[in-house]
Design a protein around this motif. Structure first.
Motif, mmCIF file in Angstrom:
data_model
loop_
_atom_site.group_PDB
_atom_site.id
_atom_site.type_symbol
_atom_site.label_atom_id
_atom_site.label_comp_id
_atom_site.label_asym_id
_atom_site.label_seq_id
_atom_site.Cartn_x
_atom_site.Cartn_y
_atom_site.Cartn_z
ATOM 1 N N ALA A 284 0.826 -1.215 0.000
ATOM 2 C CA ALA A 284 0.000 0.000 0.000
ATOM 3 C C ALA A 284 0.859 1.263 0.000
ATOM 4 N N GLN A 285 1.888 1.286 0.827
ATOM 5 C CA GLN A 285 2.737 2.479 0.913
ATOM 6 C C GLN A 285 3.514 2.716 -0.374
ATOM 7 N N GLY A 286 3.800 1.658 -1.118
ATOM 8 C CA GLY A 286 4.494 1.808 -2.389
ATOM 9 C C GLY A 286 3.556 2.084 -3.543
ATOM 10 N N MET A 287 2.399 1.415 -3.547
ATOM 11 C CA MET A 287 1.482 1.546 -4.679
ATOM 12 C C MET A 287 0.776 2.894 -4.700
ATOM 13 N N ILE A 288 0.589 3.507 -3.541
ATOM 14 C CA ILE A 288 -0.066 4.826 -3.519
ATOM 15 C C ILE A 288 0.735 5.851 -4.320
ATOM 16 N N PRO A 289 2.017 6.083 -4.007
ATOM 17 C CA PRO A 289 2.767 7.049 -4.823
ATOM 18 C C PRO A 289 2.963 6.580 -6.257
#
Length: 200
Positions: free
Chosen positions: A53-58
């Motif tokens: 999630a933390q990677g796919m958001i940006p």
């Protein structure tokens, strides 16, 4: 008869007490299971789900940044339609993943950050560099179309790899389902974009 009646009453009383104790024990066991089950459901994510999630958001945010250039820069109607479809799919996914992170007590990536120019994100799979983004912003017409498609193919390929890692190592059912969706949708778009570029 009186003694016999008293014995029967006593036996009945013991049986009743035994039944009550047994029911209480069963009830207590069910209650314990329920109480144990609740935290288990709440903690059904792991570190990989958070990383996803933390990677796919940006990663999605950069795709939106690219897609939002298309209406004013692209020449091809197909490129404009593709960009609109990317924005429609990925914007809600950003909101969903942000909600997961908050519910997990994790920090979502900062909203509004220019991730294409944020050094820490440049090494993420498929992410454009600041120079790539600047060149895309300055291009128009057929030149924009070519750059957009080439960069977005690489960007999508990076997202698919991230999603495959989530599928292999993630635990949260919602996150692995979204990973499935990303793989399916973006693989289809990669095929379409390669077709527009004349690639196989």
């Amino acid at each position: 008869m009186t003694t016999s009646h008293a014995i029967r009453r006593a036996a009945l009383g013991v049986a009743t007490v035994s039944a009550v104790v047994l029911l209480a024990a069963c009830g207590g066991e069910q209650q314990h299971t329920g109480a144990h089950g609740a935290p288990a459901a709440a903690d059904a994510h792991n570190a990989q789900d958070v990383t996803f999630a933390q990677g796919m958001i940006p990663h999605h945010q950069q795709a939106l940044e690219m897609a939002r250039l298309a209406p004013g820069h692209a020449a091809s109607a197909e490129v404009k339609a593709l960009a609109a479809r990317i924005e429609k799919a990925q914007d809600p996914e950003i909101r969903t993943m942000t909600g997961w992170l908050k519910s997990w007590g994790e920090e979502p990536p900062m909203e509004g950050m220019d991730h294409s120019r944020h050094g820490g994100m440049a090494g993420m799979s498929g992410m454009m560099s600041a120079d790539d983004m600047t060149a895309l912003e300055k291009s128009t017409g057929a030149d924009f179309d070519q750059r957009f498609l080439t960069l977005m193919v690489a960007h999508h390929q990076g997202a698919v790899e991230m999603a495959k890692t989530e599928k292999a190592k993630g635990r949260d059912g919602r996150a692995t389902t979204m990973a499935d969706d990303v793989i399916a949708a973006q693989s289809a778009e990669i095929k379409q974009m390669k077709g527009l570029l004349g690639q196989k």
